[in-house]
Enzyme design. Structure first.
Site, PDB file in Angstrom:
ATOM      1  N   GLY A 208      49.095  -5.750   5.819  1.00  0.00           N
ATOM      2  CA  GLY A 208      49.355  -6.992   6.572  1.00  0.00           C
ATOM      3  C   GLY A 208      48.649  -8.153   5.915  1.00  0.00           C
ATOM      4  CG  ASN A 209      49.834 -11.853   6.007  1.00  0.00           C
ATOM      5  OD1 ASN A 209      49.651 -12.610   6.941  1.00  0.00           O
ATOM      6  ND2 ASN A 209      51.055 -11.448   5.639  1.00  0.00           N
ATOM      7  CG  HIS A 210      43.513 -12.725   6.626  1.00  0.00           C
ATOM      8  ND1 HIS A 210      42.779 -11.790   7.317  1.00  0.00           N
ATOM      9  CD2 HIS A 210      43.198 -12.561   5.322  1.00  0.00           C
ATOM     10  CE1 HIS A 210      42.038 -11.103   6.475  1.00  0.00           C
ATOM     11  NE2 HIS A 210      42.278 -11.544   5.259  1.00  0.00           N
ATOM     12  CB  ALA A 276      52.048 -14.971   5.923  1.00  0.00           C
TER      13      ALA A 276
END
Ligand code: PMT
Length: 398
Positions: A208-210, A276
């Protein structure tokens, strides 16, 4: 006059800031509004009905029945209002509002209302900071109510801190801005992607990402406030909205986001890709939790579909806005994406700028079109959303 013909129902609860409502009513009346005042029984101890009624040019009610026996119809009062302003709103009234208690005329009217509700809390600083008040304010915002935050300063208790009701001029300006807000996107459908995507590795792990989804949800709220119908496609995010013009679809992976986007893309007038999206996903998803048997583990990744690039390829009438999150050669990379993905504009945010990008409540952007670069200072994501949509409007309405 700036509030000509607007019907404002002010509900006063029992706090010392009630006296300031006299000034607020005078201001609303000067701006052309019609004002009706209701009070909780305890508010009567802080400000006189005679003053409020003289200034508002209307009788003031605090009970279901007036002294002459007439019924003060809470449903009629609620449906009359274009907006309801709870000011000052005490901790007690706030708590009753969000928990469905209905033991006075103010609360019965509030619960019968269909119009927007503004809340201007006022209480002592420890009460304002109490976890229950914080939770109740969050609940009120979740209901879609507009919070006019308390201000910092001297309090009636002699203490100093955040808790005093916003000044009448501030409240009046907020209500005025609300009525005069831009409705330039009325009749338009805006598709927005937001948040991260999660690409499963096994039943418990993912790539995943932030991204928090804040930027995308701010854009959705702003577009909806401008009258657009918003289709929001969000990856995993704790952001929420109750705006009636926003339809939220929750997805997890890039592939799911891709499929959902193209259910709605054809009918969109404007599409904004602030999500994102993971560029790669594991080739295989393990059916069982991967055990830590070896010293190293290799996971083969395969490219995800590029949602925005496909939107560019399938573009008919859509005004297409991409985002670029960069860490180096920012403008050059953003320009490349603008061209390669057939975009009308791209919003560049760089992780090299403090306060920009992921998670936080602020962002610092540049907007690039084929021939221009416009730079904006660090602002809250709500204000960044306004800048982006102002820019879009300038392009599509010119
Ligand atoms: O959610 P927040 O915490 O508020 O943070 C906001 C944000 C930093 C996520 C946001 O402002 C932002 O920059 N979003 C885009 C992040 C990104 O993935 O940028 P990119 O440069 O890797 O991608 C370029 C564009 O292609 C983006 O519009 C992206 O949505 C899109 N894309 C990328 C890959 C892919 N497979 N499909 C896509 O549609």
């Amino acid at each position: 006059m700036k509030l000509q013909g607007k019907k404002i129902l002010i509900c006063i609860s029992g706090g010392i800031a009630a006296y300031k409502i006299n000034y607020l009513i005078r201001d609303f009346i000067k701006k052309g509004a019609e004002v009706q005042v209701l009070m909780t029984p305890s508010a009567e101890q802080f400000v006189s009905k005679l003053t409020l009624s003289t200034l508002s040019k209307n009788p003031v009610y605090s009970d279901f029945y007036s002294e002459n026996g007439t019924w003060n119809n809470h449903v009629k009062l609620a449906l009359w209002a274009d907006v309801i302003l709870m000011a000052p709103c005490t901790a007690n009234t706030l708590s009753k509002m969000v928990h469905g208690m209905c033991d006075n005329l103010v609360l019965a009217t509030y619960m019968s209302a269909k119009c927007p509700v503004f809340i201007a809390p006022a209480m002592d600083l420890d009460m304002y900071q109490h976890p229950s008040t914080k939770l109740n304010l969050e609940l009120a915002e979740d209901f879609g109510h507009h919070l006019i935050p308390a201000e910092d300063g001297e309090l009636a208790s002699g203490l100093s801190g955040v808790g005093r009701m916003a000044e009448p001029e501030t409240i009046s300006q907020i209500i005025e801005d609300f009525f005069n807000s831009n409705r330039n996107l009325e009749g338009k459908t805006v598709l927005i992607t937001a948040g991260p995507t999660y690409e499963a590795i096994d039943p418990v792990r993912f790539i995943g990402n932030h991204s928090s989804g804040k930027m995308g949800f701010s854009l959705a709220e702003e577009a909806a406030n401008r009258g657009a119908k918003v289709i929001m496609i969000s990856g995993p995010s704790s952001e929420k909205t109750n705006h009636q013009n926003i339809e939220v679809h929750r997805v997890t992976s890039a592939k799911e986001m891709f499929a959902k986007v193209f259910e709605y893309y054809e009918n969109a007038d404007i599409a904004i890709a602030s999500a994102a999206v993971a560029d790669y996903a594991p080739k295989e998803i393990a059916q069982e939790k991967i055990k830590k048997n070896d010293d190293s583990l290799t996971i083969e990744l395969v490219k995800n579909p590029d949602i925005l690039k496909t939107m560019g390829e399938r573009k008919t009438k859509q005004f297409l806005v991409g985002f670029a999150l960069e860490t180096q050669n920012e403008e050059e990379n953003a320009k490349g994406k603008l061209q390669k993905k057939n975009l009308d504009m791209i919003v560049l945010n760089s992780l090299r700028d403090e306060g920009a990008g992921f998670k936080g409540t602020t962002n610092k952007i540049k907007i690039l079109t084929k021939s221009t670069i416009t730079e904006f200072p660090l602002k809250s994501k709500e204000h960044v959303a306004k800048d982006i949509l102002n820019f879009v409007e300038d392009q599509i309405l010119k």
